[in-house]
Scaffold this motif. Structure first.
Motif, PDB file in Angstrom:
ATOM      1  N   GLN A  40     -20.301  51.457  90.663  1.00  0.00           N
ATOM      2  CA  GLN A  40     -19.390  52.447  91.051  1.00  0.00           C
ATOM      3  C   GLN A  40     -18.501  52.832  89.939  1.00  0.00           C
ATOM      4  OE1 GLN A  40     -18.668  52.244  94.996  1.00  0.00           O
ATOM      5  NE2 GLN A  40     -21.030  51.890  94.744  1.00  0.00           N
ATOM      6  N   THR A  41     -18.671  54.030  89.582  1.00  0.00           N
ATOM      7  CA  THR A  41     -18.004  54.302  88.405  1.00  0.00           C
ATOM      8  C   THR A  41     -16.827  55.643  88.799  1.00  0.00           C
ATOM      9  OG1 THR A  41     -19.746  55.876  87.894  1.00  0.00           O
ATOM     10  CG2 THR A  41     -19.883  53.894  86.807  1.00  0.00           C
ATOM     11  N   VAL A  42     -16.061  55.814  87.773  1.00  0.00           N
ATOM     12  CA  VAL A  42     -15.147  56.977  87.987  1.00  0.00           C
ATOM     13  C   VAL A  42     -14.858  57.347  86.489  1.00  0.00           C
ATOM     14  CG1 VAL A  42     -13.072  55.605  88.308  1.00  0.00           C
ATOM     15  CG2 VAL A  42     -13.262  57.733  89.023  1.00  0.00           C
ATOM     16  N   ILE A  43     -14.671  58.681  86.257  1.00  0.00           N
ATOM     17  CA  ILE A  43     -14.357  58.967  84.985  1.00  0.00           C
ATOM     18  C   ILE A  43     -13.243  60.066  84.986  1.00  0.00           C
ATOM     19  CG2 ILE A  43     -15.217  60.429  82.887  1.00  0.00           C
ATOM     20  CD1 ILE A  43     -18.253  59.500  83.495  1.00  0.00           C
ATOM     21  N   SER A  44     -12.324  60.058  84.046  1.00  0.00           N
ATOM     22  CA  SER A  44     -11.338  60.966  83.817  1.00  0.00           C
ATOM     23  C   SER A  44     -11.101  61.766  82.214  1.00  0.00           C
ATOM     24  CB  SER A  44      -9.953  60.349  84.261  1.00  0.00           C
ATOM     25  OG  SER A  44      -9.521  59.282  83.131  1.00  0.00           O
ATOM     26  N   ASN A  45     -11.125  62.970  82.281  1.00  0.00           N
ATOM     27  CA  ASN A  45     -11.146  63.733  81.065  1.00  0.00           C
ATOM     28  C   ASN A  45      -9.775  63.991  80.751  1.00  0.00           C
ATOM     29  OD1 ASN A  45     -13.820  63.876  82.483  1.00  0.00           O
ATOM     30  ND2 ASN A  45     -14.121  63.861  79.992  1.00  0.00           N
ATOM     31  N   CYS A  46      -8.980  63.701  79.853  1.00  0.00           N
ATOM     32  CA  CYS A  46      -7.557  64.192  79.755  1.00  0.00           C
ATOM     33  C   CYS A  46      -7.396  65.050  78.222  1.00  0.00           C
ATOM     34  CB  CYS A  46      -6.720  62.738  79.460  1.00  0.00           C
ATOM     35  SG  CYS A  46      -4.976  63.257  79.613  1.00  0.00           S
ATOM     36  N   SER A  47      -6.147  65.622  78.363  1.00  0.00           N
ATOM     37  CA  SER A  47      -5.839  66.515  77.370  1.00  0.00           C
ATOM     38  C   SER A  47      -5.176  65.779  76.199  1.00  0.00           C
ATOM     39  CB  SER A  47      -5.115  67.718  77.768  1.00  0.00           C
ATOM     40  OG  SER A  47      -3.923  67.269  78.263  1.00  0.00           O
ATOM     41  N   ASN A  48      -4.619  66.302  75.274  1.00  0.00           N
ATOM     42  CA  ASN A  48      -3.913  65.703  74.207  1.00  0.00           C
ATOM     43  C   ASN A  48      -2.756  64.584  74.741  1.00  0.00           C
ATOM     44  OD1 ASN A  48      -5.543  67.640  72.798  1.00  0.00           O
ATOM     45  ND2 ASN A  48      -4.455  66.691  71.122  1.00  0.00           N
ATOM     46  N   ASN A  49      -2.493  63.629  74.286  1.00  0.00           N
ATOM     47  CA  ASN A  49      -1.376  62.709  74.736  1.00  0.00           C
ATOM     48  C   ASN A  49      -0.435  62.739  73.535  1.00  0.00           C
ATOM     49  OD1 ASN A  49      -2.418  60.108  76.872  1.00  0.00           O
ATOM     50  ND2 ASN A  49      -3.251  62.064  76.657  1.00  0.00           N
ATOM     51  N   TYR A  50       0.849  62.398  73.852  1.00  0.00           N
ATOM     52  CA  TYR A  50       2.091  62.111  72.605  1.00  0.00           C
ATOM     53  C   TYR A  50       3.083  61.410  73.380  1.00  0.00           C
ATOM     54  CZ  TYR A  50       5.381  65.107  75.590  1.00  0.00           C
ATOM     55  OH  TYR A  50       5.857  65.553  76.250  1.00  0.00           O
ATOM     56  N   GLY A  51       3.484  60.587  72.259  1.00  0.00           N
ATOM     57  CA  GLY A  51       4.678  59.681  72.868  1.00  0.00           C
ATOM     58  C   GLY A  51       4.719  58.354  71.954  1.00  0.00           C
ATOM     59  N   PRO A  52       5.599  57.502  72.303  1.00  0.00           N
ATOM     60  CA  PRO A  52       5.635  56.355  71.562  1.00  0.00           C
ATOM     61  C   PRO A  52       4.273  55.685  71.315  1.00  0.00           C
ATOM     62  CG  PRO A  52       7.181  56.159  73.458  1.00  0.00           C
ATOM     63  CD  PRO A  52       6.410  57.307  73.603  1.00  0.00           C
ATOM     64  N   ASN A  53       4.641  55.038  70.136  1.00  0.00           N
ATOM     65  CA  ASN A  53       3.154  53.949  69.666  1.00  0.00           C
ATOM     66  C   ASN A  53       2.170  55.009  69.315  1.00  0.00           C
ATOM     67  OD1 ASN A  53       4.289  52.124  72.473  1.00  0.00           O
ATOM     68  ND2 ASN A  53       4.408  51.211  70.201  1.00  0.00           N
ATOM     69  N   HIS A  54       2.167  55.976  69.110  1.00  0.00           N
ATOM     70  CA  HIS A  54       1.026  57.049  68.882  1.00  0.00           C
ATOM     71  C   HIS A  54       0.927  56.671  67.137  1.00  0.00           C
ATOM     72  CE1 HIS A  54      -0.701  61.376  69.767  1.00  0.00           C
ATOM     73  NE2 HIS A  54      -1.549  60.689  69.187  1.00  0.00           N
ATOM     74  N   PHE A  55      -0.433  56.459  66.675  1.00  0.00           N
ATOM     75  CA  PHE A  55      -0.665  56.246  65.478  1.00  0.00           C
ATOM     76  C   PHE A  55      -0.390  57.383  64.556  1.00  0.00           C
ATOM     77  CE2 PHE A  55      -3.146  55.049  61.817  1.00  0.00           C
ATOM     78  CZ  PHE A  55      -2.893  53.649  61.627  1.00  0.00           C
ATOM     79  N   PRO A  56       0.295  57.246  63.265  1.00  0.00           N
ATOM     80  CA  PRO A  56       0.715  58.527  62.616  1.00  0.00           C
ATOM     81  C   PRO A  56      -0.172  58.921  61.866  1.00  0.00           C
ATOM     82  CG  PRO A  56       1.746  56.580  61.678  1.00  0.00           C
ATOM     83  CD  PRO A  56       0.799  55.995  62.796  1.00  0.00           C
ATOM     84  N   GLU A  57      -1.349  59.284  62.261  1.00  0.00           N
ATOM     85  CA  GLU A  57      -2.604  59.913  61.771  1.00  0.00           C
ATOM     86  C   GLU A  57      -2.705  61.323  62.409  1.00  0.00           C
ATOM     87  OE1 GLU A  57      -6.260  57.807  61.751  1.00  0.00           O
ATOM     88  OE2 GLU A  57      -6.302  57.659  63.966  1.00  0.00           O
ATOM     89  N   LYS A  58      -2.108  61.285  63.764  1.00  0.00           N
ATOM     90  CA  LYS A  58      -2.250  62.231  64.683  1.00  0.00           C
ATOM     91  C   LYS A  58      -0.904  63.216  64.425  1.00  0.00           C
ATOM     92  CE  LYS A  58      -5.991  60.200  66.677  1.00  0.00           C
ATOM     93  NZ  LYS A  58      -5.869  59.221  67.775  1.00  0.00           N
ATOM     94  N   LEU A  59      -1.329  64.527  64.849  1.00  0.00           N
ATOM     95  CA  LEU A  59      -0.168  65.693  64.397  1.00  0.00           C
ATOM     96  C   LEU A  59       1.036  65.314  64.679  1.00  0.00           C
ATOM     97  CD1 LEU A  59      -0.074  68.573  63.506  1.00  0.00           C
ATOM     98  CD2 LEU A  59      -0.033  69.239  65.736  1.00  0.00           C
ATOM     99  N   ILE A  60       1.449  64.880  65.999  1.00  0.00           N
ATOM    100  CA  ILE A  60       2.785  64.762  66.449  1.00  0.00           C
ATOM    101  C   ILE A  60       3.332  63.514  65.648  1.00  0.00           C
ATOM    102  CG2 ILE A  60       4.461  64.213  68.068  1.00  0.00           C
ATOM    103  CD1 ILE A  60       2.918  66.452  69.688  1.00  0.00           C
ATOM    104  N   PRO A  61       3.150  62.440  65.609  1.00  0.00           N
ATOM    105  CA  PRO A  61       3.546  61.234  64.975  1.00  0.00           C
ATOM    106  C   PRO A  61       3.604  61.424  63.263  1.00  0.00           C
ATOM    107  CG  PRO A  61       1.427  60.413  65.834  1.00  0.00           C
ATOM    108  CD  PRO A  61       1.970  61.843  66.403  1.00  0.00           C
ATOM    109  N   LEU A  62       2.444  62.129  62.956  1.00  0.00           N
ATOM    110  CA  LEU A  62       2.425  62.333  61.388  1.00  0.00           C
ATOM    111  C   LEU A  62       3.607  63.371  60.999  1.00  0.00           C
ATOM    112  CD1 LEU A  62       0.312  62.195  58.850  1.00  0.00           C
ATOM    113  CD2 LEU A  62       0.002  64.632  59.675  1.00  0.00           C
ATOM    114  N   CYS A  63       3.772  64.092  61.740  1.00  0.00           N
ATOM    115  CA  CYS A  63       4.931  65.224  61.363  1.00  0.00           C
ATOM    116  C   CYS A  63       6.293  64.395  61.553  1.00  0.00           C
ATOM    117  CB  CYS A  63       4.697  66.634  62.266  1.00  0.00           C
ATOM    118  SG  CYS A  63       3.450  67.585  61.761  1.00  0.00           S
ATOM    119  N   ILE A  64       6.452  63.971  62.440  1.00  0.00           N
ATOM    120  CA  ILE A  64       7.753  62.945  62.579  1.00  0.00           C
ATOM    121  C   ILE A  64       7.928  62.038  61.300  1.00  0.00           C
ATOM    122  CG2 ILE A  64       8.843  61.260  63.981  1.00  0.00           C
ATOM    123  CD1 ILE A  64       7.606  62.476  66.631  1.00  0.00           C
ATOM    124  N   TYR A  65       7.102  61.293  61.072  1.00  0.00           N
ATOM    125  CA  TYR A  65       7.018  60.526  59.880  1.00  0.00           C
ATOM    126  C   TYR A  65       7.327  61.355  58.675  1.00  0.00           C
ATOM    127  CZ  TYR A  65       6.030  57.012  56.347  1.00  0.00           C
ATOM    128  OH  TYR A  65       6.189  56.104  55.336  1.00  0.00           O
TER     129      TYR A  65
END
Ligand code: NAD
Ligand code: DAU
Length: 351
Positions: free
Chosen positions: A178-203
């Motif tokens: 019994q499986t289910v899958i979700s496919n999500c778009s780009n996330n942003y918010g607290p605890n985002h590792f600063p190699e990704k666009l938004i936290p990298l730019c904030i830093y």
């Protein structure tokens, strides 16, 4: 029956928000956070809930079949929410094999362990696989990704995620899991590792460093606040129909250059800098190889069938995100210096 849910990748960006939501909202569930603590796993993300009675952390690698089977047995796992992955596209371009190992082999190991543990009673257990909109490829002529859009992954990362999605569906079809899958778009918010666009730019804005924009900054992404993704995962896990796929997104498309300009404006105001000061840091650099032009999710299915919708407008979410990073400079310092990797041994090994 109360549940004992294995959440993989729970020390990462999205996983930590999912773990927090489940631990707080479902005190009668046993939440087992299984994470290998790669560079992207940071237990400091979960300091606020680490001593809760219904929470257990297990350091284990999904690529190691025996370790995973043991965790299923020892914790009597009834359900899986699978987020553990190598998640950064640029790293997948530099080293595709790590992505094939964790995202493909690791996912199949988990499926095998679940198959073994739940044999003969698949109808009582759910395997939820968290995937990405990148499996659908790149949009060039308008339109949106819907759940039936054919897969067309363009990077080693998205190819590995697409492959894992196929294995999950194949196990449902072949073995009746019994499986289910979700496919999500780009996330942003607290605890985002600063190699990704938004936290990298904030830093980088905070520290007056160049803001690297790939190509002309014309690429478009659909952005969703991470807590809204966690809320969607909660809804899909509990109410999604078995065998179905749900697209999750914010109906919130932005060109990269416009996001970076917005961040500069917000940060100038919050840091008391003259307006326009941080924009001087914008630097156009060589484009990402095979850079997908545009992603856009049609999230009507989860909205109409399961009643989920995003709770935040983007500008509001960006304010909250910038506030979080400015208030948590220590978190950012620990991540950029590598000190966060000592947290596990201090918290769990030296006791
Ligand atoms: P992340 O890189 O922040 O976290 C990944 C976590 O998985 C880390 O805690 C890491 O230690 C763990 N992990 C990695 N390899 C492992 C292994 N072999 N065994 C056990 N644990 C391992 O990732 P994220 O951005 O939080 O993404 C989580 C999931 O959501 C991924 O499956 C990703 O494909 C998917 N997703 C991410 C986004 C996004 O915008 N970040 C959007 C849609 C879907
Ligand atoms: O769409 C969902 C995906 O979103 C997830 O599956 C991935 O795990 C997640 O990392 C994210 O992938 P992207 O490649 O879209 O995210 P990233 O933050 O790396 O890049 C966002 C956009 O910004 C992209 O067009 C590349 C660009 N970029 C990125 C970085 C790191 C830059 O212009 N400069 C940069 O320094």
């Amino acid at each position: 029956m109360s549940k004992s849910i294995m959440i993989t990748g729970g020390a990462g960006f999205i996983g930590s928000h999912v773990v927090r939501l489940f631990v707080n909202k479902y005190p009668h569930y046993n939440i087992v956070n299984l994470d290998a603590l790669t560079y992207a796993g940071n237990l400091e993300n979960l300091k606020d809930i680490e001593n809760r009675e219904n929470y257990t952390f297990v350091k284990a690698d999904i690529c190691k079949a025996e370790e995973i089977e043991n965790v299923f047995r020892e914790h009597n796992i009834t359900d899986v929410i699978h987020l553990a992955a190598e998640s950064h596209v640029d790293r997948s371009i530099a080293d595709p094999m790590a992505f094939i190992m964790t995202n493909v082999v690791g996912t199949v190991n988990l499926l095998n362990a679940a198959r073994k543990a739940w044999a003969g009673e698949y109808d009582q257990h759910r395997f939820y696989h968290v995937s990405t909109d990148e499996v659908y490829g790149s949009l060039h002529d308008g339109g949106f990704f819907v759940e039936t859009t054919p897969y067309d992954p363009q990077s080693p990362y998205s190819a590995s995620k697409a492959s894992s999605d196929h294995f999950v569906r194949a196990y449902a079809n072949t073995y009746g899991m019994q499986t289910v899958i979700s496919n999500c778009s780009n996330n942003y918010g607290p605890n985002h590792f600063p190699e990704k666009l938004i936290p990298l730019c904030i830093y980088n804005i905070r520290h007056n460093k160049p803001l690297p924009i790939y190509g002309k900054g014309e690429n478009v992404r659909d952005w969703l606040y991470v807590v809204d993704h966690a809320r969607a995962i909660d809804v899909v896990f509990h109410n999604g129909a078995t065998g179905e796929t749900y697209n999750i997104g914010g109906f919130n498309e932005w060109k990269n250059i416009d996001i970076v300009r917005l961040l500069c404006k917000v940060m100038d105001r919050k840091l008391g800098r003259p307006e326009g000061e941080s924009e001087k840091l914008i630097t156009f650099v060589k484009d990402r190889a095979g850079h997908d032009l545009r992603y856009a999710i049609d999230a009507s299915k989860i909205m109409n069938e399961l009643g989920w919708q995003p709770s935040l407008q983007f500008e509001e979410g960006i304010e909250k995100t910038v506030d979080w990073y400015l208030a948590n400079e220590e978190w950012l310092q620990n991540v950029t210096s590598g000190n966060y990797q000592d947290y596990y041994s201090e918290q769990y090994e030296k006791r």
